[in-house]
Design an enzyme around this catalytic site. Structure first.
Site, mmCIF file in Angstrom:
data_model
loop_
_atom_site.group_PDB
_atom_site.id
_atom_site.type_symbol
_atom_site.label_atom_id
_atom_site.label_comp_id
_atom_site.label_asym_id
_atom_site.label_seq_id
_atom_site.Cartn_x
_atom_site.Cartn_y
_atom_site.Cartn_z
ATOM 1 N N HIS A 413 0.826 -1.206 0.000
ATOM 2 C CA HIS A 413 0.000 0.000 0.000
ATOM 3 C C HIS A 413 0.865 1.264 0.000
ATOM 4 O O HIS A 413 0.719 2.136 -0.859
ATOM 5 C CB HIS A 413 -0.900 -0.026 1.238
ATOM 6 C CG HIS A 413 -1.817 1.145 1.368
ATOM 7 N ND1 HIS A 413 -3.169 1.050 1.170
ATOM 8 C CD2 HIS A 413 -1.582 2.436 1.689
ATOM 9 C CE1 HIS A 413 -3.739 2.237 1.356
ATOM 10 N NE2 HIS A 413 -2.783 3.100 1.682
ATOM 11 N N GLU A 414 1.777 1.351 0.952
ATOM 12 C CA GLU A 414 2.597 2.556 1.063
ATOM 13 C C GLU A 414 3.555 2.707 -0.120
ATOM 14 O O GLU A 414 3.861 3.828 -0.536
ATOM 15 C CB GLU A 414 3.373 2.549 2.385
ATOM 16 C CG GLU A 414 2.501 2.594 3.619
ATOM 17 C CD GLU A 414 1.555 3.780 3.650
ATOM 18 O OE1 GLU A 414 1.822 4.805 2.988
ATOM 19 O OE2 GLU A 414 0.521 3.684 4.335
ATOM 20 N N HIS A 417 1.879 4.531 -2.873
ATOM 21 C CA HIS A 417 2.035 5.980 -2.732
ATOM 22 C C HIS A 417 3.427 6.423 -3.172
ATOM 23 O O HIS A 417 3.587 7.427 -3.865
ATOM 24 C CB HIS A 417 1.836 6.391 -1.276
ATOM 25 C CG HIS A 417 0.448 6.207 -0.769
ATOM 26 N ND1 HIS A 417 -0.652 6.651 -1.444
ATOM 27 C CD2 HIS A 417 -0.016 5.641 0.380
ATOM 28 C CE1 HIS A 417 -1.743 6.372 -0.741
ATOM 29 N NE2 HIS A 417 -1.381 5.760 0.363
#
Length: 625
Positions: A413-414, A417
């Site tokens: 997820h990170e 980003h």
């Protein structure tokens, strides 16, 4: 214009692993000094030492004064002067971003360090002063006569600033006088008080010790709470649940006043800028129609019976007479709660994200190897996870890795980003490099979905498939349904404050408990303790932030399907239209170009249909002999 893209994760459980008992390999560090350097981010990539940081900070202070004296009151005199001012503004803000990010990252991994706190305070004072000295900029730009502005926007020299200026003009009616804008800039530290108090209160509240699965007394803390909630031992997870929320309830009035302060600040700024509501003020700033927020809540509410059906099945699988809130996170498979070493997690993420192609994977590998990621928790480290950075730095990712499957998904997820930041900064000029959360969470949840799809495609046994399906269903629960519940709560408390209704600890608890009952249904016991869950959610201090997790998950579900079915054409389209777009176009336009139209409720309905199909498949396997 600090680009505070601190993107906390709504982690989902998406991956399979080897069956290693969690407690056998769990990594715990008492201090930062104990952690090997390879598991810490490298801030020397930003500044080699504190002296270099101080020089930049001093430069920002000096150049901010020069910028104001050179340009204030003169922007309308000529297009050339406006262009020069915008160039100088970009350079000034870039330098300020870099200095602020350095101070904040250093503090977040060692929050008990007074020197780092002072360093951050120094950066924040410069940031506030810069905001004050540039607060006149927007009012002057939007005050340029329309005929003159039309000529300016048609000039090639202003190409990189075209959308930036058009976006300012879009909210022209909400831009105040120079004096009022300066006043609001001066008030910005006050508006952040609630969030800062909440962060310190959450850190200072000491949770009690509980007995773990082995009968050993252990310290409960925010970093390990979910791990205990996932315990197969019902006594352990009930104890963690009750201990956590009982402790929060002890401070309920303080937490309530902190949250009410945030709501009042949001309403104040909305009123000051002549918006009908704080919700509209927040969404308009990001160029999102309010109907997107409302249709999310309405569509999810219509489909709550599907969530209730899932919870009934989970109750059956867990073999409990009553499904309580402390049972919700419990894995349904015996081998799910196992420790995954971080180095193994890295390989799992790289394998799951192969559909992105070689260049994407090459940059990911660089991030893993070269100090982008701060992995392990310590008592003085900020909880949760986020990605941040400045235009002139590589991305930085904060984790608090505990070795759960949720944590593996958090990495994916990170890094979603991080890769969006990397490709956006590579493609866009500074002025359009900051991207809104509405598109940012698409890039991150897309990675989570790809990770799940990869693992499910390679599942060889019924047990593996059931495990993955149940994890994917949990992803829907925590991201689509739970975040919408948060969004509805946030909307309601702002409406009550705007209507003059008192918000107290008791009224907040009552409102939250009733919402919880609606979302989880009669088949689940909404324990009294869950009424304090709002005090555990830092995102309520980000102003209508959480709904974007749900909308983004719906969008990413569609885009992941396109990547896996269309192949390279979809990958290139999504990378160009989403990962490289930054803030060069309106968020809905960015997503539409990538392949999904969020101006309608269709993507939400499609995501819920995927949830229903997944639920059908899980139930079918459960009923197989």
């Amino acid at each position: 214009m600090i680009k505070k893209i601190i993107l906390a994760v709504v982690a989902a459980v998406l991956v399979m692993t080897v069956c290693i008992p969690f407690d056998a390999l769990a990594v715990s560090y008492a201090s930062r000094g104990e952690i090997p350097d390879r598991y810490k981010w490298n801030l020397r990539d930003i500044y080699p030492n504190k002296a270099a940081w101080e020089r930049d900070l001093q430069t920002v202070e000096r150049e901010a004064r020069q910028f104001q004296s050179k340009y204030q009151g003169k922007l309308a005199s000529s297009p050339q002067l406006l262009l020069q001012a915008l160039n100088d503004y970009s350079n000034l803000m870039r330098k300020n971003d870099k200095a602020y990010v350095y101070a904040k990252l250093a503090f977040d991994v060692n929050m008990a360090n007074d020197t780092l706190q002072q360093q951050l305070d120094q950066a924040e004072k410069v940031n506030v002063a810069l905001a004050e000295r540039t607060s006149w900029l927007v009012p002057e730009i939007v005050a340029i006569p329309e005929s003159e502005m039309k000529k300016i926007l048609g000039m090639n020299e202003f190409a990189q600033y075209k959308f930036f200026i058009e976006d300012l003009l879009r909210t022209k009616s909400h831009t105040l006088s120079k004096e009022m804008e300066q006043l609001l800039a001066k008030l910005s530290p006050v508006s952040e008080t609630s969030e800062n108090v909440y962060a310190m209160l959450s850190k200072d509240v000491t949770l009690p010790k509980i007995m773990d699965e082995n009968g050993k007394e252990v310290q409960l803390n925010p970093a390990n709470f979910i791990r205990f909630m996932e315990s197969k031992n019902r006594t352990v997870r009930k104890a963690a649940f009750q201990a956590y929320y009982y402790t929060l309830d002890h401070f309920r009035d303080t937490f309530a006043q902190t949250l009410v302060g945030e709501v009042k600040a949001n309403d104040f700024y909305a009123n000051a800028r002549h918006y009908p509501s704080a919700l509209e003020a927040s969404l308009t700033a990001n160029n999102i129609p309010v109907k997107v927020y409302d249709q999310l809540i309405q569509t999810v509410n219509r489909n709550l019976p599907l969530l209730h059906r899932y919870l009934e099945l989970k109750k059956r699988v867990l073999g409990v007479k009553e499904l309580h809130m402390y049972d919700i996170y419990t894995p349904t498979e015996e081998n799910e709660n196992r420790h995954i070493p971080y180095d193994q997690a890295k390989e799992m993420v790289l394998a799951g994200l192969k559909p992105w192609g070689e260049e994407y994977l090459k940059v990911l590998a660089e991030g893993f190897q070269n100090g982008w990621i701060d992995v392990y928790s310590t008592p003085d480290k900020r909880t949760g996870a986020y990605q941040w950075g400045a235009y002139d730095t590589h991305p930085y990712v904060l984790l608090n890795y505990q070795g759960t499957r949720n944590d593996v998904s958090t990495i994916a997820h990170e890094l979603g980003h991080a890769m969006q930041s990397y490709f956006t900064n590579k493609k866009q000029p500074y002025i359009s490099s900051g991207y809104p959360i509405f598109t940012a969470e698409v890039a991150s949840t897309l990675n989570e979905t790809l990770l799940f799809k990869s693992m499910y495609a390679n599942a060889k046994t019924k047990q593996e498939k059931m495990s993955l399906l149940s994890q994917y269903l949990e992803h829907f629960r925590t991201t689509l349904f739970r975040q919408t519940q948060f969004a509805e709560f946030e909307k309601l408390i702002h409406e009550k404050e705007a209507a003059g209704e008192p918000l107290t600890a008791d009224s907040l608890k009552s409102l939250y408990l009733e919402l919880n009952k609606k979302y989880y249904g009669n088949g689940t016991v909404s324990d009294a303790e869950i009424a304090m869950e709002w005090a555990r959610i830092p995102h309520f201090y980000k102003g209508f932030y959480v709904y974007q997790y749900a909308t983004s998950f719906a969008a990413s579900t569609a885009l992941a399907r396109q990547m896996l079915t269309e192949g390279e054409p979809a990958v290139q389209r999504i990378r160009h239209s989403l990962l490289e777009a930054g803030n060069s176009a309106a968020p809905l336009d960015v997503l539409k170009a990538a392949g999904v139209d969020m101006s309608t409720s269709k993507p939400i309905e499609q995501a819920i249909q995927v949830f229903a199909e997944t639920l059908d498949e899980w139930e079918r396997l459960l009923n197989e002999k």
